[in-house]
Design a protein around this motif. Structure first.
Motif, PDB file in Angstrom:
ATOM      1  N   LEU A 292       0.830  -1.211   0.000  1.00 37.92           N
ATOM      2  CA  LEU A 292       0.000   0.000   0.000  1.00 37.92           C
ATOM      3  C   LEU A 292       0.861   1.256   0.000  1.00 37.92           C
ATOM      4  CD1 LEU A 292      -2.770  -1.114   2.527  1.00 37.92           C
ATOM      5  CD2 LEU A 292      -3.035  -0.844   0.049  1.00 37.92           C
ATOM      6  N   LYS A 293       1.971   1.219   0.732  1.00 38.51           N
ATOM      7  CA  LYS A 293       2.904   2.357   0.709  1.00 38.51           C
ATOM      8  C   LYS A 293       3.454   2.563  -0.693  1.00 38.51           C
ATOM      9  CE  LYS A 293       4.416   2.074   5.543  1.00 38.51           C
ATOM     10  NZ  LYS A 293       5.541   1.695   6.456  1.00 38.51           N
ATOM     11  N   ALA A 294       3.779   1.458  -1.371  1.00 40.10           N
ATOM     12  CA  ALA A 294       4.308   1.555  -2.733  1.00 40.10           C
ATOM     13  C   ALA A 294       3.287   2.153  -3.691  1.00 40.10           C
ATOM     14  CB  ALA A 294       4.744   0.170  -3.219  1.00 40.10           C
ATOM     15  N   LEU A 295       2.005   1.922  -3.411  1.00 39.16           N
ATOM     16  CA  LEU A 295       0.945   2.473  -4.254  1.00 39.16           C
ATOM     17  C   LEU A 295       0.545   3.887  -3.838  1.00 39.16           C
ATOM     18  CD1 LEU A 295      -1.408  -0.650  -4.576  1.00 39.16           C
ATOM     19  CD2 LEU A 295      -0.026   0.388  -6.387  1.00 39.16           C
ATOM     20  N   GLY A 296       1.125   4.382  -2.747  1.00 35.86           N
ATOM     21  CA  GLY A 296       0.797   5.723  -2.278  1.00 35.86           C
ATOM     22  C   GLY A 296      -0.581   5.832  -1.651  1.00 35.86           C
ATOM     23  N   ILE A 297      -1.082   4.721  -1.102  1.00 37.42           N
ATOM     24  CA  ILE A 297      -2.427   4.702  -0.491  1.00 37.42           C
ATOM     25  C   ILE A 297      -2.309   4.920   1.017  1.00 37.42           C
ATOM     26  CG2 ILE A 297      -4.444   3.249   0.000  1.00 37.42           C
ATOM     27  CD1 ILE A 297      -3.964   1.911  -2.712  1.00 37.42           C
ATOM     28  N   ASP A 298      -3.077   5.865   1.514  1.00 36.10           N
ATOM     29  CA  ASP A 298      -3.093   6.131   2.949  1.00 36.10           C
ATOM     30  C   ASP A 298      -3.867   5.037   3.676  1.00 36.10           C
ATOM     31  OD1 ASP A 298      -1.710   8.475   2.543  1.00 36.10           O
ATOM     32  OD2 ASP A 298      -3.509   9.723   2.471  1.00 36.10           O
ATOM     33  N   PHE A 299      -3.300   4.558   4.782  1.00 40.70           N
ATOM     34  CA  PHE A 299      -3.982   3.541   5.572  1.00 40.70           C
ATOM     35  C   PHE A 299      -3.708   3.794   7.048  1.00 40.70           C
ATOM     36  CE2 PHE A 299       0.206   1.883   4.545  1.00 40.70           C
ATOM     37  CZ  PHE A 299       0.658   1.375   5.758  1.00 40.70           C
ATOM     38  N   VAL A 300      -4.523   3.176   7.900  1.00 37.69           N
ATOM     39  CA  VAL A 300      -4.385   3.332   9.345  1.00 37.69           C
ATOM     40  C   VAL A 300      -3.688   2.084   9.902  1.00 37.69           C
ATOM     41  CG1 VAL A 300      -5.598   3.665  11.521  1.00 37.69           C
ATOM     42  CG2 VAL A 300      -6.499   4.703   9.429  1.00 37.69           C
ATOM     43  N   LEU A 334     -21.012   6.455   3.618  1.00 35.73           N
ATOM     44  CA  LEU A 334     -22.019   6.865   2.650  1.00 35.73           C
ATOM     45  C   LEU A 334     -21.553   6.659   1.222  1.00 35.73           C
ATOM     46  CD1 LEU A 334     -23.057  10.174   4.455  1.00 35.73           C
ATOM     47  CD2 LEU A 334     -24.170   7.940   4.606  1.00 35.73           C
ATOM     48  N   ALA A 335     -22.454   6.977   0.279  1.00 35.56           N
ATOM     49  CA  ALA A 335     -22.181   6.724  -1.138  1.00 35.56           C
ATOM     50  C   ALA A 335     -20.975   7.500  -1.649  1.00 35.56           C
ATOM     51  CB  ALA A 335     -23.414   7.063  -1.964  1.00 35.56           C
ATOM     52  N   ASP A 336     -20.669   8.647  -1.032  1.00 33.33           N
ATOM     53  CA  ASP A 336     -19.565   9.466  -1.520  1.00 33.33           C
ATOM     54  C   ASP A 336     -18.267   9.246  -0.743  1.00 33.33           C
ATOM     55  OD1 ASP A 336     -20.353  10.561   0.849  1.00 33.33           O
ATOM     56  OD2 ASP A 336     -20.381  12.640   0.154  1.00 33.33           O
ATOM     57  N   THR A 337     -18.213   8.183   0.071  1.00 31.64           N
ATOM     58  CA  THR A 337     -17.014   7.942   0.867  1.00 31.64           C
ATOM     59  C   THR A 337     -15.845   7.512  -0.009  1.00 31.64           C
ATOM     60  OG1 THR A 337     -16.151   6.770   2.798  1.00 31.64           O
ATOM     61  CG2 THR A 337     -17.497   5.498   1.296  1.00 31.64           C
ATOM     62  N   THR A 338     -14.640   7.712   0.517  1.00 27.81           N
ATOM     63  CA  THR A 338     -13.439   7.286  -0.211  1.00 27.81           C
ATOM     64  C   THR A 338     -12.698   6.193   0.554  1.00 27.81           C
ATOM     65  OG1 THR A 338     -12.073   8.999   0.854  1.00 27.81           O
ATOM     66  CG2 THR A 338     -13.161   9.579  -1.233  1.00 27.81           C
ATOM     67  N   THR A 339     -13.259   5.733   1.665  1.00 24.95           N
ATOM     68  CA  THR A 339     -12.567   4.765   2.508  1.00 24.95           C
ATOM     69  C   THR A 339     -13.130   3.358   2.333  1.00 24.95           C
ATOM     70  OG1 THR A 339     -14.028   5.342   4.359  1.00 24.95           O
ATOM     71  CG2 THR A 339     -11.882   6.440   4.252  1.00 24.95           C
ATOM     72  N   ILE A 340     -12.237   2.372   2.465  1.00 24.55           N
ATOM     73  CA  ILE A 340     -12.629   0.970   2.418  1.00 24.55           C
ATOM     74  C   ILE A 340     -11.949   0.232   3.573  1.00 24.55           C
ATOM     75  CG2 ILE A 340     -12.932   0.985  -0.088  1.00 24.55           C
ATOM     76  CD1 ILE A 340     -10.256  -0.548  -0.305  1.00 24.55           C
ATOM     77  N   ARG A 341     -12.474  -0.941   3.890  1.00 23.56           N
ATOM     78  CA  ARG A 341     -11.874  -1.818   4.889  1.00 23.56           C
ATOM     79  C   ARG A 341     -11.609  -3.156   4.230  1.00 23.56           C
ATOM     80  NH1 ARG A 341     -15.802  -3.945   9.231  1.00 23.56           N
ATOM     81  NH2 ARG A 341     -15.978  -5.537   7.611  1.00 23.56           N
ATOM     82  N   VAL A 342     -10.396  -3.667   4.411  1.00 27.11           N
ATOM     83  CA  VAL A 342      -9.998  -4.911   3.747  1.00 27.11           C
ATOM     84  C   VAL A 342      -9.441  -5.892   4.779  1.00 27.11           C
ATOM     85  CG1 VAL A 342      -8.505  -5.949   1.997  1.00 27.11           C
ATOM     86  CG2 VAL A 342      -9.446  -3.656   1.628  1.00 27.11           C
ATOM     87  N   THR A 343      -9.980  -7.101   4.796  1.00 23.88           N
ATOM     88  CA  THR A 343      -9.518  -8.154   5.700  1.00 23.88           C
ATOM     89  C   THR A 343      -8.173  -8.701   5.235  1.00 23.88           C
ATOM     90  OG1 THR A 343     -11.829  -8.774   6.033  1.00 23.88           O
ATOM     91  CG2 THR A 343     -10.160 -10.343   6.774  1.00 23.88           C
ATOM     92  N   ILE A 344      -7.325  -9.063   6.175  1.00 24.59           N
ATOM     93  CA  ILE A 344      -6.065  -9.740   5.846  1.00 24.59           C
ATOM     94  C   ILE A 344      -6.384 -11.188   5.499  1.00 24.59           C
ATOM     95  CG2 ILE A 344      -3.733 -10.276   6.602  1.00 24.59           C
ATOM     96  CD1 ILE A 344      -4.440  -7.276   6.594  1.00 24.59           C
ATOM     97  N   GLY A 345      -6.004 -11.620   4.312  1.00 22.44           N
ATOM     98  CA  GLY A 345      -6.245 -13.001   3.904  1.00 22.44           C
ATOM     99  C   GLY A 345      -4.977 -13.832   3.966  1.00 22.44           C
ATOM    100  N   LEU A 346      -5.031 -15.001   3.345  1.00 21.03           N
ATOM    101  CA  LEU A 346      -3.822 -15.794   3.152  1.00 21.03           C
ATOM    102  C   LEU A 346      -2.979 -15.133   2.058  1.00 21.03           C
ATOM    103  CD1 LEU A 346      -5.378 -19.373   3.288  1.00 21.03           C
ATOM    104  CD2 LEU A 346      -4.095 -18.198   5.091  1.00 21.03           C
ATOM    105  N   PRO A 347      -1.689 -15.454   1.960  1.00 25.43           N
ATOM    106  CA  PRO A 347      -0.836 -14.765   0.983  1.00 25.43           C
ATOM    107  C   PRO A 347      -1.400 -14.692  -0.438  1.00 25.43           C
ATOM    108  CG  PRO A 347       0.532 -16.019   2.462  1.00 25.43           C
ATOM    109  CD  PRO A 347      -0.890 -16.349   2.831  1.00 25.43           C
ATOM    110  N   PRO A 348      -1.928 -15.781  -1.021  1.00 26.90           N
ATOM    111  CA  PRO A 348      -2.468 -15.656  -2.389  1.00 26.90           C
ATOM    112  C   PRO A 348      -3.655 -14.686  -2.473  1.00 26.90           C
ATOM    113  CG  PRO A 348      -2.121 -17.958  -1.825  1.00 26.90           C
ATOM    114  CD  PRO A 348      -1.979 -17.180  -0.550  1.00 26.90           C
ATOM    115  N   GLU A 349      -4.456 -14.608  -1.405  1.00 29.06           N
ATOM    116  CA  GLU A 349      -5.600 -13.700  -1.399  1.00 29.06           C
ATOM    117  C   GLU A 349      -5.135 -12.249  -1.292  1.00 29.06           C
ATOM    118  OE1 GLU A 349      -8.955 -16.480   0.780  1.00 29.06           O
ATOM    119  OE2 GLU A 349      -7.392 -15.568   2.027  1.00 29.06           O
TER     120      GLU A 349
END
Length: 361
Positions: A292-300, A334-349
């Motif tokens: 995510l850092k390499a893509l320049g995406i802000d994360f918490v 809401l519909a205009d949000t820019t945030t997402i939440r992503v679960t940590i999967g197994l390496p291939p996921e």
């Protein structure tokens, strides 16, 4: 025509993560990846699976309505009395039971925002007044701000630690200061659904200290996350007998199944499986942080098994484009949000998520 009470009519229903089966049926695809619901990709302990198989022959019988064996096992693990343990259909149900037991119409329940949406729904649907307190600038619960909102109408305060959806924690010092200034007769619900992922952090508080000190606290944990039993819906709470006694008065009979109870008992014994799940999660988290850092995406930075990130683009559009590629994540707000939440999967996921994210961006 039947009129829906206004406080019910205003509620936005909880929307779960899209099931893989539903997506593949709609799009006619296969091999989809779901990273939307913070499930344990490793799955349940083999001990739990074996225990389920042993009890399939008893399914014509009602379960133990008091879940005596499971509560006994939990009481032993935590060093508490069995009457201080209550079980439910995940910690979700126990949140709902506690709010119905201690909040009356017109009472206030304080919570963070954003935080777990069930707090708001459970308070509102029983005629309560949900009081939402914005998070701090670093996406953490603002315990001081929540304390400042306490009034004579406040009956319950919900603290998700770690917080969902941001994955952040309140620290030992912050929680200590919060309890030191807390008035009597307020129930604090400590929702620790992601406890196993955060427990090793040096700054993570031990909420059992406040239970032992006699505070009006309900500590909630679940078998849905690190234990990998989300499909069985089983969680538990620890509180003094006044709290569990009131909750049991309105708890539905037979609210947890035989298979869920037996699987949970077995899962408790498999400490190595939980440790492995936490270790796999930590490695996946570190890898995704790097990408995510390499893509320049802000994360918490997260203490859980998910990452909250800001794409700086319409999250619903990104979500829908990812769906078409067989990748299920969770858009937030809401519909205009820019945030997402992503679960940590197994390496291939995890690798598939980064690949598809690059494609849609």
């Amino acid at each position: 025509m039947l009129k829906v009470p206004q406080y019910v009519d205003k509620i936005t229903p909880y929307v779960p993560g899209k099931p893989i089966e539903e997506l593949e049926r709609e799009l006619g695809i296969s091999g989809s990846v779901k990273l939307a619901s913070n499930e344990n990709p490793l799955g349940p302990s083999p001990l739990a699976i074996d225990e389920i198989a042993k009890h399939t022959g008893t399914l014509h019988r009602y379960p133990d309505g008091g879940a005596y064996a499971l509560r006994s096992a939990l009481a032993k693990v935590h060093g508490v009395d069995i009457e201080e343990v209550i079980v439910g259909q995940g910690s979700n149900e126990l949140i709902d039971i506690a709010i119905r037991a201690f909040q009356t119409p017109g009472d206030e329940t304080i919570m963070g925002s954003p935080s777990f949406v069930v707090y708001y729904i459970s308070s509102a649907k029983s005629g309560g007044l949900p009081v939402q307190v914005p998070l701090t600038k670093d996406y953490r619960l603002d315990l001081k701000g929540m304390a400042d909102k306490i009034t004579s109408k406040t009956k319950i305060i919900c603290i998700a630690n770690p917080n969902n959806p941001t994955g952040t924690i309140v620290t030992k010092d912050e929680l200590g200061q919060f309890f030191a200034g807390l008035p009597d007769n307020i129930l604090v619900i400590m929702d620790e659904a992601y406890y196993e992922y955060a427990a090793d952090s040096a700054s993570y508080p031990d909420s059992m200290d406040y239970f032992r000190d006699g505070k009006d606290i309900l500590i909630l944990r679940t078998f849905s996350k690190a234990y990998g039993l989300a499909g069985l819906r089983i969680g538990y709470g620890i509180a003094n007998k006044t709290i569990t006694g009131a909750m049991n008065k309105i708890r539905e009979p037979f609210n947890t199944s035989t298979l869920a109870q037996m699987a949970a008992i077995a899962a408790l014994k498999d400490v190595q499986h939980v440790r492995r799940a936490v270790e796999i999660n930590a490695r996946g988290m570190a890898w995704l942080h790097k990408e995510l850092k390499a893509l320049g995406i802000d994360f918490v930075p997260s203490h859980t098994n998910f990452i909250y990130m800001d794409l700086k683009k319409n999250a619903m559009e990104i979500y829908n484009r990812l769906l078409k590629l067989g990748m299920i994540i969770r858009p937030m707000g809401l519909a205009d949000t820019t945030t997402i939440r992503v679960t940590i999967g197994l390496p291939p996921e995890n690798e598939e998520f980064i690949r598809t994210l690059k494609e849609v961006l």
